[in-house]
Each structure stands twice: as structure tokens, then as C-alpha cells.
Design a protein around this motif. Sequence first.
Motif, PDB file in Angstrom:
ATOM      1  N   UNK A  73       6.360  -1.896   7.797  1.00 48.26           N
ATOM      2  CA  UNK A  73       6.439  -0.534   7.307  1.00 48.26           C
ATOM      3  C   UNK A  73       7.664  -0.376   6.418  1.00 48.26           C
ATOM      4  N   UNK A  74       7.477   0.289   5.283  1.00 47.03           N
ATOM      5  CA  UNK A  74       8.575   0.514   4.340  1.00 47.03           C
ATOM      6  C   UNK A  74       8.636   2.015   4.037  1.00 47.03           C
ATOM      7  N   UNK A  75       9.464   2.748   4.775  1.00 46.88           N
ATOM      8  CA  UNK A  75       9.543   4.181   4.521  1.00 46.88           C
ATOM      9  C   UNK A  75      10.345   4.481   3.260  1.00 46.88           C
ATOM     10  N   UNK A  76       9.937   5.528   2.558  1.00 43.02           N
ATOM     11  CA  UNK A  76      10.675   5.958   1.374  1.00 43.02           C
ATOM     12  C   UNK A  76       9.741   6.405   0.271  1.00 43.02           C
ATOM     13  N   UNK A 100       9.565   9.117   4.648  1.00 41.38           N
ATOM     14  CA  UNK A 100      10.374   8.870   5.840  1.00 41.38           C
ATOM     15  C   UNK A 100       9.827   9.550   7.095  1.00 41.38           C
ATOM     16  N   UNK A 101       9.187  10.696   6.946  1.00 43.59           N
ATOM     17  CA  UNK A 101       8.709  11.421   8.119  1.00 43.59           C
ATOM     18  C   UNK A 101       7.360  10.923   8.643  1.00 43.59           C
ATOM     19  N   UNK A 102       6.768   9.909   8.011  1.00 45.39           N
ATOM     20  CA  UNK A 102       5.527   9.323   8.508  1.00 45.39           C
ATOM     21  C   UNK A 102       5.790   8.608   9.832  1.00 45.39           C
ATOM     22  N   UNK A 103       4.889   8.761  10.775  1.00 43.61           N
ATOM     23  CA  UNK A 103       5.021   8.087  12.067  1.00 43.61           C
ATOM     24  C   UNK A 103       4.284   6.745  11.998  1.00 43.61           C
ATOM     25  N   UNK A 104       5.028   5.686  11.738  1.00 41.59           N
ATOM     26  CA  UNK A 104       4.440   4.353  11.629  1.00 41.59           C
ATOM     27  C   UNK A 104       4.030   3.780  12.989  1.00 41.59           C
ATOM     28  N   UNK A 105       4.405   4.439  14.089  1.00 43.81           N
ATOM     29  CA  UNK A 105       4.105   3.910  15.422  1.00 43.81           C
ATOM     30  C   UNK A 105       2.609   3.720  15.652  1.00 43.81           C
ATOM     31  N   UNK A 106       1.781   4.635  15.169  1.00 44.16           N
ATOM     32  CA  UNK A 106       0.332   4.485  15.339  1.00 44.16           C
ATOM     33  C   UNK A 106      -0.182   3.242  14.623  1.00 44.16           C
ATOM     34  N   UNK A 107       0.340   2.995  13.448  1.00 39.96           N
ATOM     35  CA  UNK A 107      -0.064   1.798  12.703  1.00 39.96           C
ATOM     36  C   UNK A 107       0.338   0.554  13.476  1.00 39.96           C
ATOM     37  N   UNK A 108       1.590   0.501  13.908  1.00 37.45           N
ATOM     38  CA  UNK A 108       2.083  -0.680  14.609  1.00 37.45           C
ATOM     39  C   UNK A 108       1.353  -0.901  15.928  1.00 37.45           C
ATOM     40  N   UNK A 120       0.874  -1.167   0.000  1.00 40.38           N
ATOM     41  CA  UNK A 120       0.000   0.000   0.000  1.00 40.38           C
ATOM     42  C   UNK A 120       0.915   1.223   0.000  1.00 40.38           C
ATOM     43  N   UNK A 121       1.042   1.869  -1.159  1.00 40.56           N
ATOM     44  CA  UNK A 121       1.947   3.003  -1.314  1.00 40.56           C
ATOM     45  C   UNK A 121       1.258   4.296  -0.894  1.00 40.56           C
ATOM     46  N   UNK A 122       1.935   5.087  -0.086  1.00 40.46           N
ATOM     47  CA  UNK A 122       1.365   6.341   0.390  1.00 40.46           C
ATOM     48  C   UNK A 122       0.275   6.108   1.413  1.00 40.46           C
ATOM     49  N   UNK A 123       0.507   5.181   2.339  1.00 43.59           N
ATOM     50  CA  UNK A 123      -0.530   4.729   3.271  1.00 43.59           C
ATOM     51  C   UNK A 123      -0.910   5.751   4.314  1.00 43.59           C
ATOM     52  N   UNK A 124      -0.055   6.707   4.631  1.00 43.92           N
ATOM     53  CA  UNK A 124      -0.248   7.662   5.709  1.00 43.92           C
ATOM     54  C   UNK A 124      -0.227   6.933   7.043  1.00 43.92           C
ATOM     55  N   UNK A 125      -0.792   7.524   8.082  1.00 39.81           N
ATOM     56  CA  UNK A 125      -0.756   6.841   9.378  1.00 39.81           C
ATOM     57  C   UNK A 125      -2.067   6.970  10.131  1.00 39.81           C
ATOM     58  N   UNK A 126      -3.137   7.267   9.439  1.00 41.55           N
ATOM     59  CA  UNK A 126      -4.439   7.399  10.074  1.00 41.55           C
ATOM     60  C   UNK A 126      -5.200   6.088  10.115  1.00 41.55           C
ATOM     61  N   UNK A 127      -6.451   6.147  10.540  1.00 43.19           N
ATOM     62  CA  UNK A 127      -7.261   4.942  10.676  1.00 43.19           C
ATOM     63  C   UNK A 127      -7.562   4.256   9.346  1.00 43.19           C
ATOM     64  N   UNK A 128      -7.482   4.981   8.234  1.00 40.91           N
ATOM     65  CA  UNK A 128      -7.777   4.369   6.935  1.00 40.91           C
ATOM     66  C   UNK A 128      -6.687   3.429   6.456  1.00 40.91           C
ATOM     67  N   UNK A 129      -5.512   3.503   7.038  1.00 39.84           N
ATOM     68  CA  UNK A 129      -4.400   2.650   6.614  1.00 39.84           C
ATOM     69  C   UNK A 129      -4.787   1.180   6.681  1.00 39.84           C
ATOM     70  N   UNK A 130      -5.273   0.736   7.815  1.00 38.47           N
ATOM     71  CA  UNK A 130      -5.619  -0.670   7.970  1.00 38.47           C
ATOM     72  C   UNK A 130      -6.971  -1.011   7.345  1.00 38.47           C
ATOM     73  N   UNK A 131      -7.778   0.003   7.042  1.00 45.55           N
ATOM     74  CA  UNK A 131      -9.041  -0.239   6.340  1.00 45.55           C
ATOM     75  C   UNK A 131      -8.771  -0.786   4.943  1.00 45.55           C
ATOM     76  N   UNK A 132      -7.826  -0.198   4.247  1.00 43.61           N
ATOM     77  CA  UNK A 132      -7.472  -0.680   2.901  1.00 43.61           C
ATOM     78  C   UNK A 132      -6.942  -2.108   2.971  1.00 43.61           C
TER      79      UNK A 132
END
Length: 144
Positions: free
Chosen positions: A96-99, A63-71, A21-33
Motif C-alpha cells: 500500500x502506498x498512501x498519498x 492517506x485516509x483510505x483504510x488499507x487494512x481490508x485490502x491487506x 493502481x492509483x486511486x484503488x480505494x479499499x473495496x472488493x474491486x481493488x484486487x479485481x483490477x
Amino acid sequence: MEEAIVKSLKASIPESMGIADLGCSSGPNTLLVISEIIDAIHAKCCSLGRSPPELRLYVNDLFNNDFNDIFASLPAFYNRIREEKGEGFGPCFISGVPGSFYGRLFPRKSLHLVHSSSSLHWLSQGASMVIYLEVFFRSRIPRI
């Protein structure tokens, strides 16, 4: 998206399936997709009487996305998947794959499906991105 998943599973169901999932962001919709992708794979495998593949799901953002909320939300996500699909549902690994996806993020032939809800930013490098994806996916880009 469901059509692309069904097409990718039409010929055969791989033992292990890579999905990004490219450009996933870090909000609640990430895991919805990701849930929708898992639902479509599960439904197709059930309709064929086959076990679902092991899933390698990659969430990508800059790189500046905070993946901690997702995890932090993964334990509840895994529990919900187990409740909905049953214990027989194959392993599901989320990383998570930053870049930037204007460059290479994954090894060759490691992905079966790529999703991106944000397509406008592809326009600046549209032609080169299509060539990159065709090479990356063995010239088999599912047409949606």
C-alpha cells in the motif's frame, strides 16, 4: 488495459515488474483490477513461452483510505493466484502506498505500468500530470 500490458512486454520481459493502481480505494474491486493485470501478464508470458516476472504491485489511495481490508484479503488472493496459475508463477508482492499522485509516490524508473480507474480528477492538473508521467516513465507512456 490488456493492450498496454502486451505493449509493455513486447520488447522484453523484465525480471521484476513494477505496477501501480492509483486511486484503488479499499473495496472488493481493488484486487479485481490486480487480478486482471496478473491474468494479462501471465497469458502474454505463456504465449511467449517465458516465465512471468516477479511482480511488485502497489495500491495507492489517499492517506485516509483504510488499507487494512485490502491487506486482510491478501492470503485468500495469493492462494487463488497459486491455484489458477500454478506454483511456478513468480513471486507477487503487494504494498500500500498512501498519498496523492499529484506529487511523487515512487522512485524513478521503478514502474512499468500504471492503472487508474478514476481519471476525472486528473483534469484539474491535466497538462502538468502528463509532463510528470512522461518524465517519470522515460518518455514512454503507453497510448491506450
